[in-house]
Write a protein that holds these residues in place. Structure first.
Motif, PDB file in Angstrom:
ATOM      1  N   LEU A   7      51.445 -61.766  32.716  1.00 24.11           N
ATOM      2  CA  LEU A   7      50.615 -61.976  31.536  1.00 24.11           C
ATOM      3  C   LEU A   7      51.190 -63.080  30.655  1.00 24.11           C
ATOM      4  O   LEU A   7      50.465 -63.990  30.226  1.00 24.11           O
ATOM      5  N   VAL A   8      52.472 -63.030  30.383  1.00 21.59           N
ATOM      6  CA  VAL A   8      53.110 -64.051  29.555  1.00 21.59           C
ATOM      7  C   VAL A   8      53.064 -65.407  30.250  1.00 21.59           C
ATOM      8  O   VAL A   8      52.784 -66.434  29.617  1.00 21.59           O
ATOM      9  N   ALA A   9      53.307 -65.442  31.542  1.00 23.78           N
ATOM     10  CA  ALA A   9      53.258 -66.702  32.285  1.00 23.78           C
ATOM     11  C   ALA A   9      51.849 -67.293  32.276  1.00 23.78           C
ATOM     12  O   ALA A   9      51.683 -68.509  32.140  1.00 23.78           O
ATOM     13  N   ALA A  10      50.842 -66.453  32.389  1.00 24.47           N
ATOM     14  CA  ALA A  10      49.458 -66.929  32.373  1.00 24.47           C
ATOM     15  C   ALA A  10      49.090 -67.507  31.008  1.00 24.47           C
ATOM     16  O   ALA A  10      48.428 -68.553  30.924  1.00 24.47           O
ATOM     17  N   ILE A  11      49.504 -66.850  29.949  1.00 23.98           N
ATOM     18  CA  ILE A  11      49.208 -67.342  28.600  1.00 23.98           C
ATOM     19  C   ILE A  11      49.896 -68.679  28.359  1.00 23.98           C
ATOM     20  O   ILE A  11      49.279 -69.620  27.839  1.00 23.98           O
ATOM     21  N   LEU A  12      51.164 -68.783  28.735  1.00 24.39           N
ATOM     22  CA  LEU A  12      51.880 -70.047  28.553  1.00 24.39           C
ATOM     23  C   LEU A  12      51.287 -71.163  29.407  1.00 24.39           C
ATOM     24  O   LEU A  12      51.127 -72.293  28.941  1.00 24.39           O
ATOM     25  N   THR A  13      50.941 -70.854  30.635  1.00 24.96           N
ATOM     26  CA  THR A  13      50.352 -71.862  31.516  1.00 24.96           C
ATOM     27  C   THR A  13      49.017 -72.342  30.984  1.00 24.96           C
ATOM     28  O   THR A  13      48.747 -73.552  30.958  1.00 24.96           O
ATOM     29  N   PHE A  14      48.183 -71.431  30.537  1.00 24.39           N
ATOM     30  CA  PHE A  14      46.884 -71.820  29.994  1.00 24.39           C
ATOM     31  C   PHE A  14      47.047 -72.657  28.736  1.00 24.39           C
ATOM     32  O   PHE A  14      46.338 -73.637  28.541  1.00 24.39           O
ATOM     33  N   THR A  15      47.984 -72.285  27.878  1.00 30.53           N
ATOM     34  CA  THR A  15      48.200 -73.029  26.644  1.00 30.53           C
ATOM     35  C   THR A  15      48.677 -74.448  26.932  1.00 30.53           C
ATOM     36  O   THR A  15      48.244 -75.398  26.286  1.00 30.53           O
ATOM     37  N   ILE A  16      49.536 -74.590  27.903  1.00 28.37           N
ATOM     38  CA  ILE A  16      50.064 -75.918  28.224  1.00 28.37           C
ATOM     39  C   ILE A  16      49.024 -76.768  28.957  1.00 28.37           C
ATOM     40  O   ILE A  16      48.936 -77.972  28.750  1.00 28.37           O
ATOM     41  N   LYS A  17      48.201 -76.148  29.780  1.00 27.91           N
ATOM     42  CA  LYS A  17      47.202 -76.890  30.558  1.00 27.91           C
ATOM     43  C   LYS A  17      45.861 -77.071  29.837  1.00 27.91           C
ATOM     44  O   LYS A  17      45.035 -77.858  30.286  1.00 27.91           O
ATOM     45  N   ALA A  18      45.620 -76.380  28.736  1.00 25.79           N
ATOM     46  CA  ALA A  18      44.318 -76.397  28.066  1.00 25.79           C
ATOM     47  C   ALA A  18      43.854 -77.800  27.655  1.00 25.79           C
ATOM     48  O   ALA A  18      42.687 -78.144  27.890  1.00 25.79           O
ATOM     49  N   PRO A  19      44.682 -78.636  27.033  1.00 21.26           N
ATOM     50  CA  PRO A  19      44.180 -79.967  26.669  1.00 21.26           C
ATOM     51  C   PRO A  19      43.780 -80.813  27.878  1.00 21.26           C
ATOM     52  O   PRO A  19      42.823 -81.577  27.814  1.00 21.26           O
ATOM     53  N   LYS A  20      44.518 -80.670  28.957  1.00 20.16           N
ATOM     54  CA  LYS A  20      44.198 -81.436  30.162  1.00 20.16           C
ATOM     55  C   LYS A  20      42.886 -80.948  30.777  1.00 20.16           C
ATOM     56  O   LYS A  20      42.104 -81.744  31.295  1.00 20.16           O
TER      57      LYS A  20
END
Length: 69
Positions: A7-20
């Motif tokens: 869950l934490v990894a998914a949230i961090l990944t989405f946050t980092i990839k969201a602008p792209k």
């Protein structure tokens, strides 16, 4: 513990990839040209995920004890 980590990894990944994904620009572009509140949002999400992960680990790894009466 696996679910918490995913869950934490998914949230961090989405946050980092969201602008792209949504704007097709990297974070460096947003840090330079975007308002400072967007950069603060990124750092707050990372800090919140770390606190949430540590709290979850404490809940999982600590043992519930009965208090004597």
């Amino acid at each position: 513990m696996l679910i918490l980590t995913l869950l934490v990894a998914a949230i961090l990944t989405f946050t980092i990839k969201a602008p792209k994904i949504f704007l097709e620009v990297p974070w460096t572009f947003i840090k330079v040209w975007g308002p400072t509140s967007i950069t603060a949002f990124l750092y707050n999400v990372i800090a919140l995920c770390l606190v949430f992960y540590m709290f979850g680990l404490l809940l999982i790894l600590s043992k519930k004890m009965k208090l004597p009466r």
